[in-house]
Scaffold this motif. Structure first.
Motif, short mmCIF file in Angstrom:
data_model
loop_
_atom_site.label_atom_id
_atom_site.label_comp_id
_atom_site.label_asym_id
_atom_site.label_seq_id
_atom_site.Cartn_x
_atom_site.Cartn_y
_atom_site.Cartn_z
N ARG A 102 0.77 -1.34 -0.01
CA ARG A 102 0.10 -0.02 0.10
C ARG A 102 0.83 1.26 0.07
O ARG A 102 0.32 2.22 0.12
N SER A 103 2.09 1.07 -0.08
CA SER A 103 2.98 2.40 -0.02
C SER A 103 3.79 2.23 -1.25
O SER A 103 4.33 1.26 -1.97
N SER A 104 4.43 3.40 -1.97
CA SER A 104 5.03 3.51 -3.04
C SER A 104 6.10 2.36 -2.93
O SER A 104 6.51 1.92 -3.98
N TYR A 105 7.22 2.81 -2.18
CA TYR A 105 8.59 1.99 -2.36
C TYR A 105 8.25 0.61 -1.87
O TYR A 105 8.90 -0.39 -2.32
N GLY A 106 7.17 0.08 -0.94
CA GLY A 106 7.30 -1.18 -0.68
C GLY A 106 6.35 -1.66 -1.80
O GLY A 106 6.59 -2.94 -1.73
N SER A 107 5.58 -1.23 -2.57
CA SER A 107 4.98 -2.00 -3.65
C SER A 107 5.82 -2.19 -4.61
O SER A 107 5.73 -3.20 -5.33
N MET A 108 7.08 -1.39 -4.63
CA MET A 108 8.11 -1.62 -5.72
C MET A 108 8.72 -2.90 -5.24
O MET A 108 9.11 -3.75 -6.47
N LEU A 109 9.09 -3.19 -4.05
CA LEU A 109 9.40 -4.62 -3.54
C LEU A 109 8.63 -5.77 -3.58
O LEU A 109 8.92 -6.70 -4.20
N THR A 110 7.39 -5.43 -3.26
CA THR A 110 6.23 -6.62 -3.33
C THR A 110 6.09 -7.03 -4.66
O THR A 110 5.94 -7.96 -5.05
N ASP A 111 6.04 -6.03 -5.60
CA ASP A 111 5.76 -6.17 -7.16
C ASP A 111 6.76 -7.13 -7.65
O ASP A 111 6.40 -8.11 -8.32
N GLU A 112 8.10 -6.90 -7.49
CA GLU A 112 9.28 -7.80 -7.85
C GLU A 112 9.01 -9.02 -7.23
O GLU A 112 9.29 -10.09 -7.90
N LEU A 113 8.60 -9.17 -5.81
CA LEU A 113 8.63 -10.49 -5.24
C LEU A 113 7.33 -11.46 -5.82
O LEU A 113 7.48 -12.50 -5.77
N LEU A 114 6.51 -10.48 -6.22
CA LEU A 114 5.22 -11.43 -6.77
C LEU A 114 5.40 -11.62 -8.11
O LEU A 114 4.33 -12.22 -8.83
N GLY A 115 6.24 -11.12 -8.66
CA GLY A 115 6.57 -11.20 -10.22
C GLY A 115 5.48 -10.51 -10.98
O GLY A 115 5.37 -10.77 -12.26
N ARG A 116 5.14 -9.37 -10.59
CA ARG A 116 4.30 -8.42 -11.32
C ARG A 116 5.05 -7.59 -12.25
O ARG A 116 6.14 -6.82 -11.75
N ASP A 117 4.72 -7.35 -13.35
CA ASP A 117 5.33 -6.69 -14.41
C ASP A 117 4.97 -5.03 -14.04
O ASP A 117 3.78 -4.71 -14.21
N GLU A 118 6.17 -4.22 -14.14
CA GLU A 118 5.87 -2.87 -13.76
C GLU A 118 5.06 -2.17 -15.01
O GLU A 118 4.18 -1.30 -14.82
N ASP A 119 5.16 -2.69 -16.17
CA ASP A 119 4.66 -2.13 -17.19
C ASP A 119 3.07 -2.46 -17.14
O ASP A 119 2.21 -1.70 -17.81
N ASP A 120 2.73 -3.46 -16.38
CA ASP A 120 1.17 -4.13 -16.16
C ASP A 120 0.53 -2.81 -15.30
O ASP A 120 -0.88 -2.88 -15.02
N ASP A 121 1.19 -1.90 -14.35
CA ASP A 121 0.59 -1.49 -13.48
C ASP A 121 1.07 0.14 -13.56
O ASP A 121 1.69 0.56 -13.09
#
Length: 184
Positions: free
Chosen positions: A78-97
């Motif tokens: 739910r935070s900007s920097y935290g989502s940067m880390l969790t997205d990486e760990l969950l395999g979410r593509d930055e381009d999709d968000d």
């Protein structure tokens, strides 16, 4: 409010530096910042903490891929920097968000409501909103490599039970309390 610091391992122990998050917009930026602080391509540990709600640890060893641990993925997401880390760990593509691209990542969360509102008004990009709606939420609790500091004296078990001043506890175990406190 975020606190972030880099601990660079040297022959004589650890060197700490305050990490300026204003220019960090991606994990690549964070990794590059850590590598720049490295002494002879040795280990660098980046700590990010958001007011005792969650903390993240990113370990960079030379040119190896970064290793990441987040204490509470749901809170971090739910935070900007935290989502940067969790997205990486969950395999979410930055381009999709695209929502993340529109957020102000200066550590203050300023402009977040306006960015989200502007994003929600975009009707021409329904595929992205459908993909985001179907994305699995970040799990409540820890996420990532719980062994990333094991060879430095912090076991998985210790990392999982840290409560309170997480960065202080980690620095104490690493033998870096004085240098971390100097940049706090």
């Amino acid at each position: 409010m975020y606190f972030a610091a880099l601990l660079a391992r040297t022959e004589d122990g650890w060197e700490a530096s305050d990490m300026e998050l204003d220019d960090v917009e991606s994990l690549t930026d964070l990794t590059d910042l850590a590598r720049a602080a490295a002494v002879d391509e040795d280990t660098v540990v980046a700590f990010i903490e958001q007011e005792g709600v969650w903390f993240g640890v990113v370990r960079v060893d030379g040119e190896d891929d970064p290793r990441i641990f987040v204490s509470n993925a749901a809170s971090a997401a739910r935070s900007s920097y935290g989502s940067m880390l969790t997205d990486e760990l969950l395999g979410r593509d930055e381009d999709d968000d695209n929502e993340l691209d529109e957020l102000d990542l200066d550590g203050t969360e300023d402009g977040e409501e306006e960015a989200v509102a502007a994003y929600e008004e975009e009707d021409d990009d329904a595929d992205d909103s459908e993909a985001r709606a179907g994305a699995d939420p970040a799990p409540i609790g820890p996420l990532g490599d719980g062994d990333l500091l094991a060879d430095l004296g912090v076991s998985r078990k210790q990392l999982l039970v840290i409560d309170g001043d997480a960065l202080g506890e980690l620095a104490e175990t690493l033998g870096a309390t004085d240098v971390l406190e100097a940049v706090r």
